[in-house]
Design a protein around this motif. Structure first.
Motif, mmCIF file in Angstrom:
data_model
loop_
_atom_site.group_PDB
_atom_site.id
_atom_site.type_symbol
_atom_site.label_atom_id
_atom_site.label_comp_id
_atom_site.label_asym_id
_atom_site.label_seq_id
_atom_site.Cartn_x
_atom_site.Cartn_y
_atom_site.Cartn_z
ATOM 1 N N PHE A 1 0.826 -1.209 0.000
ATOM 2 C CA PHE A 1 0.000 0.000 0.000
ATOM 3 C C PHE A 1 0.861 1.259 0.000
ATOM 4 O O PHE A 1 0.612 2.199 -0.782
ATOM 5 N N ILE A 2 1.856 1.319 0.863
ATOM 6 C CA ILE A 2 2.690 2.517 0.954
ATOM 7 C C ILE A 2 3.404 2.780 -0.368
ATOM 8 O O ILE A 2 3.491 3.925 -0.828
ATOM 9 N N PHE A 3 3.887 1.721 -0.993
ATOM 10 C CA PHE A 3 4.659 1.905 -2.220
ATOM 11 C C PHE A 3 3.802 2.476 -3.344
ATOM 12 O O PHE A 3 4.157 3.476 -3.971
ATOM 13 N N TRP A 4 2.653 1.836 -3.600
ATOM 14 C CA TRP A 4 1.854 2.232 -4.757
ATOM 15 C C TRP A 4 0.944 3.426 -4.486
ATOM 16 O O TRP A 4 0.614 4.177 -5.421
ATOM 17 N N ALA A 5 0.537 3.609 -3.241
ATOM 18 C CA ALA A 5 -0.399 4.692 -2.935
ATOM 19 C C ALA A 5 0.294 5.964 -2.475
ATOM 20 O O ALA A 5 -0.326 7.035 -2.488
ATOM 21 N N PHE A 6 1.570 5.855 -2.087
ATOM 22 C CA PHE A 6 2.207 7.022 -1.497
ATOM 23 C C PHE A 6 3.602 7.291 -2.060
ATOM 24 O O PHE A 6 3.898 8.399 -2.501
ATOM 25 N N VAL A 7 4.457 6.277 -2.056
ATOM 26 C CA VAL A 7 5.846 6.493 -2.469
ATOM 27 C C VAL A 7 5.945 6.776 -3.966
ATOM 28 O O VAL A 7 6.578 7.755 -4.383
ATOM 29 N N LYS B 1 4.594 10.144 -5.161
ATOM 30 C CA LYS B 1 5.456 11.246 -4.738
ATOM 31 C C LYS B 1 6.775 11.284 -5.507
ATOM 32 O O LYS B 1 7.614 12.156 -5.269
ATOM 33 N N GLY B 2 6.972 10.328 -6.419
ATOM 34 C CA GLY B 2 8.170 10.341 -7.249
ATOM 35 C C GLY B 2 9.384 9.701 -6.629
ATOM 36 O O GLY B 2 10.515 10.017 -7.002
ATOM 37 N N HIS B 3 9.172 8.775 -5.678
ATOM 38 C CA HIS B 3 10.308 8.141 -5.007
ATOM 39 C C HIS B 3 10.273 6.622 -5.114
ATOM 40 O O HIS B 3 10.907 5.930 -4.328
ATOM 41 N N GLY B 4 9.536 6.084 -6.059
ATOM 42 C CA GLY B 4 9.455 4.635 -6.190
ATOM 43 C C GLY B 4 10.576 4.071 -7.033
ATOM 44 O O GLY B 4 11.054 4.704 -7.977
ATOM 45 N N ASP B 5 11.011 2.863 -6.703
ATOM 46 C CA ASP B 5 12.075 2.200 -7.457
ATOM 47 C C ASP B 5 11.504 1.538 -8.704
ATOM 48 O O ASP B 5 11.602 0.322 -8.886
ATOM 49 N N LEU B 6 10.911 2.340 -9.580
ATOM 50 C CA LEU B 6 10.358 1.791 -10.807
ATOM 51 C C LEU B 6 11.410 1.790 -11.905
ATOM 52 O O LEU B 6 12.321 2.623 -11.912
ATOM 53 N N PRO B 7 11.303 0.861 -12.864
ATOM 54 C CA PRO B 7 12.249 0.850 -13.986
ATOM 55 C C PRO B 7 12.221 2.175 -14.724
ATOM 56 O O PRO B 7 11.176 2.779 -14.926
ATOM 57 N N ARG B 8 13.387 2.624 -15.136
ATOM 58 C CA ARG B 8 13.483 3.899 -15.832
ATOM 59 C C ARG B 8 14.648 3.848 -16.805
ATOM 60 O O ARG B 8 15.496 2.962 -16.731
ATOM 61 N N ASP B 9 14.710 4.811 -17.671
ATOM 62 C CA ASP B 9 15.809 4.915 -18.623
ATOM 63 C C ASP B 9 17.026 5.479 -17.911
ATOM 64 O O ASP B 9 17.075 6.651 -17.549
ATOM 65 N N ARG B 10 18.019 4.644 -17.702
ATOM 66 C CA ARG B 10 19.177 5.068 -16.928
ATOM 67 C C ARG B 10 20.047 6.071 -17.685
ATOM 68 O O ARG B 10 20.891 6.727 -17.094
#
Length: 327
Positions: free
Chosen positions: A160-166, A169-178
């Motif tokens: 819940f904290i990860f998907w609903a809050f973190v 807010k732009g602080h999740g460890d989601l895959p991104r273009d490095r």
């Protein structure tokens, strides 16, 4: 049963009720209810196989998640940061729970009666893998009930904290273009294929850390055990709140020790107002009772449905019986 005061947890659940000294029957203890699914389509053999597959999956998954967490570190971050992350603690608690669940279910089915005179290493190992023996005055049932509650509520809170809050807010460890730079806590895009556009490994680990663990908790609560609703409720809630506060202390120690907080809202560099940080911490703690209520409701739903449609062996207890998890 020994001297009328002890009841073995290694015998069949069917047709047995454990007498108390006053003659009132108590329900089957939590250790036995862990070894029996409430549904007729999941017999004990199937249950052991399912628990074995879950344990194998989690065990294979563990080094992959460790590699992912090390890979996601920013330059200069200590590898010790991992031990302060809530997702790490949640995964370890679930893995230990399913290790115990498999061992107890396996020995309960295939080795229900061990020779107490046999001191070979095989028998000693099986004895260690067997459900604990239960005395009338033991509090082991409550301690395991609390552990069962904490491990599954933590899984819900973590997701819940990860998907609903973190993440919002732009602080999740989601895959991104490095190639575009950005810090280790920057959120990747969920649009235009951003989440699955960088290979399978990162999305796989993200979904396992902050998604599948909660689904596994749901699967366990609703299908794989016959554990009843927690009693006493207030003691479980107090235990949950206490352990969440302990985690906040552990996370604060991590900030002091390695210079990096596991959540941005625990870092004064991101949250400049102390009152706001205290508010975040209070909200984190309140999630414990909230998701405990969810878990309690799910167990109640499963009990009601299992009584109507479940296995005949999981019928309600005799009149005058008491909750097996009660202390």
């Amino acid at each position: 049963m020994s001297n009328g005061n002890e009841a073995t947890e290694r015998s069949s659940l069917l047709g047995r009720d454990l007498p108390r000294p006053n003659g009132v029957f108590q329900d089957h203890p939590i250790f036995l209810r862990l070894c029996h699914a409430p549904w007729g389509f999941i017999n004990q053999t199937t249950l052991v196989a399912l628990r074995g597959l879950i344990l194998i999956y989690l065990t294979i998954l563990a080094p992959m998640l460790l590699d992912y967490k090390l890979y996601k570190r920013e330059d200069g971050d200590s590898p010790l940061r991992i031990i302060f992350q809530f997702s790490t603690i949640t995964f370890i608690l679930l893995w230990l729970y399913h290790l115990a669940a498999f061992c107890w279910s396996y020995t309960h089915l295939y080795y229900p009666d061990l020779d107490e005179e046999d001191n070979t290493w095989e028998t000693a190992l099986l004895r260690k893998m067997s459900p604990p023996e239960q005395t009338i005055t033991s509090r082991n049932r409550f301690y395991f009930s609390l552990y069962y509650t904490v491990s599954h509520v933590f899984a819900f809170i973590n997701t819940f904290i990860f998907w609903a809050f973190v993440v919002p807010k732009g602080h999740g460890d989601l895959p991104r273009d490095r190639q575009r730079g950005g810090g280790g806590d920057d959120a990747g895009s969920l649009e235009d294929g951003g989440f699955f556009g960088h290979g399978w490994f990162e999305p796989f680990c993200v979904l396992n850390l902050w998604g599948y663990t909660a689904l596994l908790a749901l699967f366990e609560i609703l299908l794989l055990n016959s554990i009843k609703r927690q009693i006493p409720v207030h003691t479980h809630i107090i235990g949950l709140v206490f352990l969440l506060c302990v985690y906040l202390g552990w996370a604060s120690f991590g900030k002091l020790f390695i210079g990096r907080a596991p959540y941005f809202w625990l870092d004064p560099e991101f949250v400049r107002y102390r009152e706001l940080m205290f508010g975040y911490c209070a909200l984190f703690v309140v999630l414990g009772p909230a998701f405990f209520a969810l878990m309690y409701g799910l167990i109640g739903l499963r009990e009601e449905l299992a009584e109507k449609y479940g296995s005949p062996s999981q019928a309600s207890t005799p009149e005058g019986s008491q909750q097996g998890d009660e202390e």
